[in-house]
Design a protein around this motif. Sequence first.
Motif, PDB file in Angstrom:
ATOM      1  N   UNK A  84      13.255  35.014  26.910  1.00  0.00           N
ATOM      2  CA  UNK A  84      13.797  34.133  27.951  1.00  0.00           C
ATOM      3  C   UNK A  84      14.939  33.279  27.429  1.00  0.00           C
ATOM      4  N   UNK A  85      14.923  33.040  26.121  1.00  0.00           N
ATOM      5  CA  UNK A  85      15.957  32.154  25.594  1.00  0.00           C
ATOM      6  C   UNK A  85      17.344  32.764  25.718  1.00  0.00           C
ATOM      7  N   UNK A  89      21.864  28.801  27.289  1.00  0.00           N
ATOM      8  CA  UNK A  89      22.657  28.456  26.126  1.00  0.00           C
ATOM      9  C   UNK A  89      21.844  27.737  25.039  1.00  0.00           C
ATOM     10  N   UNK A  90      21.136  26.693  25.425  1.00  0.00           N
ATOM     11  CA  UNK A  90      20.407  25.957  24.381  1.00  0.00           C
ATOM     12  C   UNK A  90      19.432  26.868  23.627  1.00  0.00           C
ATOM     13  N   UNK A  91      18.758  27.717  24.386  1.00  0.00           N
ATOM     14  CA  UNK A  91      17.780  28.604  23.753  1.00  0.00           C
ATOM     15  C   UNK A  91      18.440  29.566  22.785  1.00  0.00           C
ATOM     16  N   UNK A  93      21.337  29.300  21.287  1.00  0.00           N
ATOM     17  CA  UNK A  93      21.841  28.584  20.113  1.00  0.00           C
ATOM     18  C   UNK A  93      20.716  28.252  19.152  1.00  0.00           C
ATOM     19  N   UNK A  94      19.597  27.851  19.724  1.00  0.00           N
ATOM     20  CA  UNK A  94      18.457  27.491  18.901  1.00  0.00           C
ATOM     21  C   UNK A  94      18.039  28.653  18.001  1.00  0.00           C
ATOM     22  N   UNK A  95      17.808  29.786  18.599  1.00  0.00           N
ATOM     23  CA  UNK A  95      17.330  30.910  17.803  1.00  0.00           C
ATOM     24  C   UNK A  95      18.390  31.447  16.858  1.00  0.00           C
ATOM     25  N   UNK A  96      19.631  31.425  17.316  1.00  0.00           N
ATOM     26  CA  UNK A  96      20.665  31.992  16.458  1.00  0.00           C
ATOM     27  C   UNK A  96      20.971  31.108  15.267  1.00  0.00           C
ATOM     28  N   UNK A  97      20.670  29.816  15.382  1.00  0.00           N
ATOM     29  CA  UNK A  97      20.929  28.954  14.236  1.00  0.00           C
ATOM     30  C   UNK A  97      19.785  29.019  13.237  1.00  0.00           C
ATOM     31  N   UNK A  98      18.692  29.598  13.644  1.00  0.00           N
ATOM     32  CA  UNK A  98      17.527  29.679  12.765  1.00  0.00           C
ATOM     33  C   UNK A  98      17.700  30.794  11.751  1.00  0.00           C
ATOM     34  N   UNK A 102      18.076  38.818  13.658  1.00  0.00           N
ATOM     35  CA  UNK A 102      17.799  39.365  14.972  1.00  0.00           C
ATOM     36  C   UNK A 102      16.823  40.523  14.897  1.00  0.00           C
ATOM     37  N   UNK A 266      26.259  38.524  21.551  1.00  0.00           N
ATOM     38  CA  UNK A 266      26.855  37.263  21.117  1.00  0.00           C
ATOM     39  C   UNK A 266      26.206  36.091  21.827  1.00  0.00           C
ATOM     40  N   UNK A 268      27.596  33.778  23.209  1.00  0.00           N
ATOM     41  CA  UNK A 268      28.327  33.411  24.421  1.00  0.00           C
ATOM     42  C   UNK A 268      27.826  34.138  25.659  1.00  0.00           C
TER      43      UNK A 268
END
Lengths: 754, 137, 299
Positions: A84-85, A89-91, A93-98, A102, A266, A268
């Motif tokens: 769902x994330x 956007x927030x979701x 970004x959250x996972x991708x910064x972790x 992937x 991405x 985006x």
Amino acid sequence: MKKRLFSFGVYKEIFRRLMGIGIALAALMLLLGMIHVFWLFPGVVYEPGYVSDTVYLLEPNGFMSLLLLPLYVFGIVAVSRAFSFLRKRPGTDFYLSMPVSRTVYYVSASLAIATWMLAVAVAGCLGVCVSSLITGALFNYALLLPMLLTILSTCALIVSVSLISASITGTALMYLLGVIIILFLPRMIFSLVGAALNNVGALLGNSSELFVLFDYSYNVPATLPYGLLFGRFNDDYYINIAASVYTLVHAAILWFIGMLLYKKRKAEAADTPAATAFHQAFFRCACGLPVLVVIPYMLFETFYNTVYYGDAIILLAVSLVMFIGYELLSSRSIKNLIKVLPTYGICIGIAVIMSLTLTALKNFDAGREFTADDISWFSIKSDDGYSTSSYLTLSLEAIRFTDDELKTYIAEGIKTDNPVDGNSIYDITATVQLKNGRSFTTAVYFELDEALGFMKLLRENKDYSELTSYRPELSDISAALIDERLTNEQKQAVIESFIEECGTLPENEIASINIHGMDFGLFGEGDSSAIWAIPSEKSDAAVGIIVDNSEGAIQGEPNKVLLGKLIEPYVQILSIYGTHGYDYCIQQYYLDDTFRETSMLYMQFIREWHENEYETYEYSYFISFTQMVDILMKAPEFHYFRLVLDLSVFAETYGYAPRYELYLDSYRLAEKTGNPNPEYAPVKLNPEYAEILSRAEFSTDPTDYIKINISMLVNGLGDYDMPEAYLKLSKADLARLVELLKEDSEVMYTEYID
Amino acid sequence: MFEIDRFSRKPIYEQLIEGFENEVICGDFKEGDVMPSVRALSQMLSVNPNTLQKAFQELERRGICKSSMGSGRYIAKGAMAKVLNLRSSMLNEIVRISYELKTSGIKEELVHEAVRRAYKNDTDVSENKEERKNSEG
Amino acid sequence: MIVASHISKYFGSFAALDDFSCSISDGCIYGLVGSNGAGKSTFLRLISGVYSSEKGEIHIDGEPVFDNMGMKQRIVFVPDELYFLPRCNMQRMAKLYASMYENFSYEKFYRLATTFDLDIKKKINTFSKGMKRQAATVLALSCNADYIMFDETFDGLDPVMRNLLKRILYADICERNSTIIISSHSLRELEDTCDQLAMLHSGRIIFESDVMNLKTSLFKIQVAFSKDYDKDTFKAIDMLHYQKSGSVATMIVRGNRDEVAALIKAMNPLLFEIIPLSLEEVFIYEMDALGYECNEVLL
């Protein structure tokens, strides 16, 4: 728990998040598996003490569709929750910064989904087992594994498709649209191609055999909705292990594709309709395609001999509307729309390719003709229509006919085209092996005399008659579905009588091919539990014999087939019952005249039971024609007697009225004669009727049979109903019968043609 | 320990240096005393440790504190004197300010009065204002 | 050390970052200031590996970040729009973080949660906005990362909370020499915390400096002389701004304060005052000198 491919933390988290949908759907599947509990015994609920007089056979074919439907919900929702994330956007970004790659997330999430998937599948199978235990209905537990595989592979495919859609879309709506497109569109196109091919010619006639892509038991999730709507399923699609394996492989491939797409996604893309312009174009064309591809199909449908340009233009317009509609809805910019309009060319291109392919195939096919010499052998695929493939059907398929005359029939039959209205044509499906090495499966069409001739020859064929004359030994029978009202000794007696009478049957009365439109033979015609039916040229009765060579109990005890028997999932059970449905009050069965002794015995037992239970004779029997004649010959007294004679087939030729009805009623007679007590004024029938009818023969030739219905309440014996019998009478007899009817003052109602 | 005034225009860095020097002058930090760690100070004063670090470097450059391996940072010998020396430059400021006052017409007596008051630790500014008013009006 | 060289990041045709370069040394608190759309969030996301740039590269200690899981272990990002797992509490979030960040410390997590007085069992969606930010900060700090990034996290927090947060950050720097990057709309938020500040506008850094230097080397002077004078009188001084009304001149000067003071005094002024500038004023004047309208840049 190596961090490279799998993260237990992610797995745990997703597992937990899916708990809601997982448990809900597992519960649903459990209930659906138990559906038979609710279907089978309303009597148990409403009439305590109601004795079930049939033992049922649980056939997954009946409820498999039910078990598969919730999987769509599970697959789509589970993937949606796990990813769902991606839509916010927030979701994202959250996972991708972790520091979780992937790949790791994808794999871990997939495993969590798979875990719940397994739970849901097992719940469904468990439900079926529970259903069997509660209702006492027989269930072949060897079918559990194939069923489980079917459920798992179906769900796996739906999940994989959902994963792909999730990876390339950014909003919920687009996600759903993506699932629908990816799941159904390819199959739809292939099906259209297949359907078009069906009309292209006999060579490629039966496309479902041509390639698994056209066979709807492969890729169940894509074809299930079609099947439900149009009632078309391959037999045993729930136990087709090859199909399950294919589906699993398919699902695995799609899963990998999903992973690649997910990796490339991405940040985006969140909250935008599609991940990239490329994907956007994909969806756009996918929206325009479904309606557009109908056009090439239409052009090849032989139904439309001329191309209806008007229809084609309308379809084109609809397709364009869908194409444009999608773009406007997702990007909301007309400027953008104008920019991407040219991509519609891709849709046109695909449609053109389809047309070219079909044209090529058509040209390839036209002009192929065979002679009997070209054929090496052929086999017959019997079409049960809607039940499990019977032992007999499968054995029949294994026979390779090499008889020249038979081959000629086949060769001629292949040439015959399927006409526009198929009413007077009879078809079978044959697998033909040519001497040049090619083989194919196709429909073979016969005119009536060809069909009759073919069947006659067939019965003379050694292999065929051997097959159809197979009789089970009593020791071969491991379970019998017999009327539960009989005692064990009675059941034994009925079976023995039955087997004995089987042996007395003349060869040509045994099972024949189901000729389309004709009441020739019954391979499972009627109730789905009749797996092998001996058949009826004489009446509608049918008797089934099913034989099981496994160990287990006999006669009414549940079949204890071991789970290990995967190769032969066909539970074969001896069942004696009629083809007519039952009404919930009392069930009456009648047996064919062929099994006269057995049926008399059976009816006697039933009558005894009824007497013990209800102490009355107030019930009606279905009887056969011969039984009826027997009763008439004894010149009984009736409370009422009704005879309907339908001569519509050749009334004109002979100048008879199409229909006569004789109705004798003690009440009416009482009124006439002034007798105050009608029940003491039974009526008698002119004995000549019985005489004439006793000379009647059964007929299968629609050009010369008469239809006759009789119902009567015989004083002291009971209410009898003889449904339509098809009889042939000599000209003299018929004339005399009509005369009698015309003269009889009790003929209440007749219809004359002007 | 002194506090940092966030709202003052004076850079924190300068406030830190001034603050420590004041501590030295009033004797809270005596020569040889070990100074609190950067960490403890940053928590106490709510100040960026890096800024503290730079302040200490400046203090070391001015010879007010010294750091050596093992024994941390401590107030150097003669720190007091150095600070006073630096502070005495503020006396020049008094000259300048007095000159300013003179050019604005303030009587000398008032300046003396102000100095006296300061040394009596009477730094209430509002009274000053009143007095000025009285003298002018 | 974070080094960004000539980064360009596009969203469609819009350049969020345009030939952006900067370097951030370890152990400092680096502030990013700018209006919305200036590129602060984009830059932070580039550092934390959420985006990848079309042009240019970001390296941390010589390694690129994007898709580099090893490097990402050392980076933690607290975004402007916070995301928590649906209907979860801090405990569950901590488990998730712990499963991904090898250095996550539960001990630190509990300690920080207690410091902020946050109930780790309570559902986060019941927290106030400020508490959510605190929760996110607590979780991020517990990861023991070397590079911690806050995207407008401090904006709008009440002073007490801000103070508390800062002290915790300082402690972290002292203990672990972590590098902290904070972005904000407002200079005031960052003024007393950051070592380095960068001002962003339209995807570029238009001004970057050490905070301490800024505040000490730029100041306002008010002078008056008895005789006539004009701007030329002060050509020896590096002036950003000069304004004269009547006989009083106000100047914004860059340089060493003592030296400039000596110079002015040598001219025997009637009036001479040195006034320190607030950081905001510093920026406004620096912007002006660079040719930007101040309201264009700050808001």
